[in-house]
Design a protein around this motif. Structure first.
Motif, short mmCIF file in Angstrom:
data_model
loop_
_atom_site.label_atom_id
_atom_site.label_comp_id
_atom_site.label_asym_id
_atom_site.label_seq_id
_atom_site.Cartn_x
_atom_site.Cartn_y
_atom_site.Cartn_z
N ARG A 188 -13.82 -4.95 -0.51
CA ARG A 188 -13.24 -5.37 0.77
C ARG A 188 -14.20 -5.18 1.94
NH1 ARG A 188 -13.41 -1.82 4.50
NH2 ARG A 188 -11.28 -2.00 5.28
N CYS A 220 -10.99 -3.61 -6.00
CA CYS A 220 -11.04 -4.57 -4.90
C CYS A 220 -12.21 -4.28 -3.98
CB CYS A 220 -9.73 -4.56 -4.10
SG CYS A 220 -9.68 -5.78 -2.77
N GLU A 233 0.81 -1.21 0.00
CA GLU A 233 0.00 0.00 0.00
C GLU A 233 0.85 1.26 0.00
OE1 GLU A 233 -3.78 1.96 2.46
OE2 GLU A 233 -3.04 -0.03 2.97
N ALA A 263 -8.75 1.45 1.37
CA ALA A 263 -10.12 1.93 1.50
C ALA A 263 -10.19 3.36 2.01
CB ALA A 263 -10.91 1.00 2.42
N LYS A 320 -8.88 -0.17 -3.68
CA LYS A 320 -9.87 -0.76 -2.78
C LYS A 320 -11.09 0.15 -2.63
CE LYS A 320 -7.57 -4.05 0.20
NZ LYS A 320 -7.53 -4.51 1.59
N GLN A 364 -1.03 -0.63 -4.05
CA GLN A 364 -2.36 -0.75 -3.46
C GLN A 364 -2.79 0.58 -2.87
OE1 GLN A 364 -3.19 -4.12 -0.75
NE2 GLN A 364 -4.00 -2.60 0.67
N ASP A 369 -11.35 -9.08 -1.21
CA ASP A 369 -10.56 -9.24 0.01
C ASP A 369 -11.50 -9.77 1.12
OD1 ASP A 369 -9.22 -8.96 2.41
OD2 ASP A 369 -8.59 -6.89 2.08
#
Length: 338
Positions: A238, A236, A165, A186, A208, A183, A270
């Motif tokens: 999650r 993604c 990340e 969120a 995310k 990455q 995820d």
């Protein structure tokens, strides 16, 4: 608008269309198809009528308005699925890509042990956080560049790709120097400065979904990266925040088919963050593959009880191996493979 070129349109015709798009004040984004080239013209909606005139240019087949606000991420601009290429690894192709590793990088030995185990089980990407955005300022924040070096050492020893990340726009170049995939977590899904910087640097990005982000907002966030010319973007799911308290979040698996309908970008799930408990990870991972996910992001730790972060949702090495064995027939049943 998207400008669909005729089959066999020449390079000079394509260049002339791009020149005219830019002359009208729009950004041109080229999408190469198997049979023909499509050019996305992105910019101020108020002047879109001027783009219709491009239809008379040599080599142009048709000019079509994009109805969705997420122009470059939309299925309207590209009917088929995009493949995110990470070296020789393809995300969005026939194989379900599994990314596995601990929430936080804690030591070189920890990363090497985990990397060897997840590779033996069938994972192709090693995950691990060197920079950790935490709810509490007093929680473990990660090892920063030292952690990136531990990831690099694990990659050198195993050949796995690494994903980690990036939290701060100022750290994008540093993280990109080590990572195969950036990455964006969120909490940063609408950190527009970070999204744009990730688009500029050009490395593949896993974006995310935020814990309170609608699917439209999610795709608009992806649009920031795409609009900078970086088309290697995967999404993604999650988990989102609901009234339910028996899991950490509510893993929104309905988002997978919805995203597969709306966008050409690959979709990863995820189940670790989505549930917050290791005991629920395997069932949700299987459901993710069954409903059309292109990959999984799973937290794995040699000793979850000593983990600096998210130990409760991390699988032990033996449990991860068991999960991978159980995922293979499910992938085959839906026409995929691990």
């Amino acid at each position: 608008m998207i400008i669909v070129m005729k089959t066999g349109a020449s390079e000079s015709q394509i260049r002339e269309v791009i020149r005219r798009i830019e002359e009208l004040g729009y950004q041109a984004h080229i999408i190469e198809g198997a049979q023909r080239t499509v050019i996305g013209a992105v910019g101020d909606e108020r002047g879109k009528d001027r783009l219709q005139s491009l239809e008379v240019m040599p080599g142009v087949d048709t000019v079509v308005p994009i109805l969705q606000p997420f122009k470059l991420a939309s299925r309207e601009v590209k009917g088929g699925k995009s493949i995110v290429r990470v070296g020789d690894l393809e995300i969005g192709g026939p194989a379900v890509v599994v990314m596995a590793g601990p929430c936080s990088v804690e030591s070189e030995a920890q990363m090497l042990q985990t990397a060897q185990a997840v590779k033996a089980a069938g994972a192709t990407v090693l995950r691990g956080g060197a920079f950790k955005p935490r709810t509490s300022p007093y929680a473990f924040q990660g090892l920063a560049e030292e952690g990136l070096k531990f990831l690099d050492a694990a990659r050198a020893a195993t050949g796995l790709k690494i994903i980690t990340e990036v939290v701060n726009p100022m750290d994008v170049e540093l993280v990109a120097a080590y990572a195969d995939i950036l990455q964006i977590g969120a909490r940063n899904v609408q950190n527009f400065a970070l999204l744009k910087r990730a688009g500029e640097v050009g490395k593949p990005v896993l974006l995310k979904r935020g814990m309170a982000t609608t699917i439209k907002e999610f795709l608009m966030a992806a649009e920031y990266i795409l609009s900078e010319g970086n088309y290697n973007v995967a999404l993604c799911e999650r988990g989102i925040r609901t009234f339910e308290t028996s899991t950490r979040f509510t893993l929104d698996l309905s988002a997978v088919p919805v995203l597969n309908k709306l966008t050409h970008l690959p979709v990863i799930v995820d189940p670790s963050h989505g549930t917050g408990h290791w005991d629920y990870v395997a069932p949700m991972a299987k459901a993710s593959v069954a409903c059309g996910a292109d990959g999984l992001l799973i937290e794995v730790h040699p000793t979850p009880e000593t983990a600096q972060s998210d130990g409760l949702q991390s699988l032990k090495l033996t449990k991860f191996q068991q999960l991978m064995d159980e995922l293979r027939p499910i992938a085959l049943a839906v026409g995929r493979r691990l």
